[in-house]
Write an enzyme that holds these catalytic residues in place. Structure first.
Site, PDB file in Angstrom:
ATOM      1  N   PRO A   1      -4.442   3.094  14.336  1.00  0.00           N
ATOM      2  CG  PRO A   1      -4.092   3.757  12.124  1.00  0.00           C
ATOM      3  CD  PRO A   1      -4.192   2.536  13.012  1.00  0.00           C
TER       4      PRO A   1
ATOM      5  CE1 TYR B   1     -10.808  -0.225   5.820  1.00  0.00           C
ATOM      6  CE2 TYR B   1     -11.111   0.932   7.899  1.00  0.00           C
ATOM      7  CZ  TYR B   1     -10.305   0.552   6.844  1.00  0.00           C
ATOM      8  OH  TYR B   1      -8.985   0.948   6.819  1.00  0.00           O
TER       9      TYR B   1
ATOM     10  NE  ARG C   1     -15.675  10.612  14.305  1.00  0.00           N
ATOM     11  CZ  ARG C   1     -16.843  10.548  14.921  1.00  0.00           C
ATOM     12  NH1 ARG C   1     -16.942  10.981  16.181  1.00  0.00           N
ATOM     13  NH2 ARG C   1     -17.907  10.054  14.314  1.00  0.00           N
TER      14      ARG C   1
ATOM     15  CG  ASN D   1     -10.967   9.609  12.877  1.00  0.00           C
ATOM     16  OD1 ASN D   1     -11.684   8.900  12.196  1.00  0.00           O
ATOM     17  ND2 ASN D   1     -11.207   9.847  14.161  1.00  0.00           N
TER      18      ASN D   1
ATOM     19  CD1 TRP E   1     -23.051  15.399   3.845  1.00  0.00           C
ATOM     20  CD2 TRP E   1     -22.983  13.282   4.553  1.00  0.00           C
ATOM     21  NE1 TRP E   1     -23.402  14.598   2.795  1.00  0.00           N
ATOM     22  CE2 TRP E   1     -23.379  13.295   3.196  1.00  0.00           C
ATOM     23  CE3 TRP E   1     -22.880  12.059   5.210  1.00  0.00           C
ATOM     24  CZ2 TRP E   1     -23.662  12.127   2.481  1.00  0.00           C
ATOM     25  CZ3 TRP E   1     -23.148  10.894   4.504  1.00  0.00           C
ATOM     26  CH2 TRP E   1     -23.544  10.930   3.163  1.00  0.00           C
TER      27      TRP E   1
ATOM     28  N   GLY F   1       0.814  -1.208   0.000  1.00  0.00           N
ATOM     29  CA  GLY F   1       0.000   0.000   0.000  1.00  0.00           C
ATOM     30  C   GLY F   1       0.846   1.255   0.000  1.00  0.00           C
TER      31      GLY F   1
ATOM     32  CE  LYS G   1       2.484   3.924  -7.575  1.00  0.00           C
ATOM     33  NZ  LYS G   1       2.070   3.890  -8.999  1.00  0.00           N
TER      34      LYS G   1
END
Length: 314
Positions: free
Chosen positions: A167, A140, A213, A169, A206, A15, A17
């Protein structure tokens, strides 16, 4: 367990990139190791045979599994099968292939969405599987929980030195700024930028703006991951957080300030909020000597600079 030395090691970053993977590459540049990467066109992580052939050929000493299908509330809600299947199959192939090829150490990268929707705050590692998940991203989350358990299972049955880090956000350069699949920070950056360019009077966001967070800059996360690869070898997963929290409305105001949008912010309460509060406890990681370095405003400024340079006109 003694420190895992990276000197002379071959390290595969799966992963590479993506936002986190590319940051890991930059963090490893200061280490005396060889970094191995493979583009998606050359290696399909959903194909077990391809993954095993790659690992047997390249023979990495260590693997950092940062590859994942990621997205925000809308993407998770509209593509649940893609999110659970693709993440399950990729992590299973990489973990099994790493074991078969004799990888010395593997670090699996999870997500804070693994924790129950109403977990006690700040969320400690032991909160895993103590309550129902947030429905908007459970597909997920379930895949990521399975990845943690795979690492623990290979450790228990075979003694494999496979670890997991969760981790909070994340945001930063190379984030996904597509409004159909992005998380809150890149979505806010894009919306604020477009509102500024079009000289709009307001920015619509939204939800209610009240959820809080914990946000961590991608370079800080990659720094923590390299730290853990060297210093952590326990069965239990470990959190990576910033140590602070901010409401979405406060975040929106900072983004607008960084971007230079001076209009009003309005909230579309017909859209879902997601989990009301999510703050990870990084007590275990901090006790080992690691701390984040980048302030939220500086990280957002760097993210916006990357967006303008690489994405804004697309």
């Amino acid at each position: 367990m003694p420190m895992y030395l990276l000197d002379g090691k071959r390290i595969w970053v799966a992963g590479h990139k993506g936002m986190v993977g590319s940051a890991i590459i930059r963090s490893l540049a200061s280490e005396d190791c060889e970094v191995i990467v493979a583009d998606r066109q050359k290696l399909d992580l959903t194909r077990q045979e391809e993954v095993e052939k790659f690992l047997l050929k390249e023979k990495p000493h260590a693997v950092i599994m940062a590859a994942a299908k990621v997205g925000g509330i809308l993407a998770n809600d509209t593509m649940p099968a893609d999110f659970i299947y693709q993440n399950l199959i990729m992590e299973a192939n990489v973990i099994e292939g790493s074991f078969r090829s004799g990888v010395e150490k593997l670090l699996f990268l999870g997500s804070s969405c693994i924790y129950p929707k109403y977990a006690a705050q700040p969320i400690r590692e032991e909160a895993l599987l103590t309550g129902p998940l947030e429905p908007t991203n459970e597909w997920y989350a379930i895949a990521k929980i399975a990845g943690i358990k795979l690492c623990q299972a290979y450790r228990k049955q075979y003694g494999a030195n496979f670890i997991s880090a969760m981790p909070t956000n994340l945001y930063g350069p190379r984030d996904k700024f597509d409004l159909n699949s992005s998380h809150v920070v890149p979505a806010l950056i894009r919306k604020a930028h477009e509102a500024k360019i079009k000289d709009l009077g307001c920015l619509s966001i939204w939800g209610s703006g009240t959820p809080t967070r914990d946000f961590l800059y991608s370079e800080d996360c990659s720094d923590a991951l390299v730290f853990l690869l060297k210093h952590y070898s326990e069965t239990e997963h470990i959190n990576i957080g910033s140590g602070g929290e901010i409401s979405i409305i406060e975040l929106a105001h900072i983004v607008c300030r960084v971007v230079g949008f001076k209009g009003d912010i309005v909230f579309d309460t017909s859209k879902p909020d997601g989990t009301p509060r999510k703050l990870l406890s990084s007590e275990r990681l901090v006790s080992m000597g690691w701390r984040p370095k980048t302030s939220l405003e500086l990280g957002l400024a760097k993210s916006y600079e990357s967006f303008v340079s690489n994405v804004a006109d697309n």
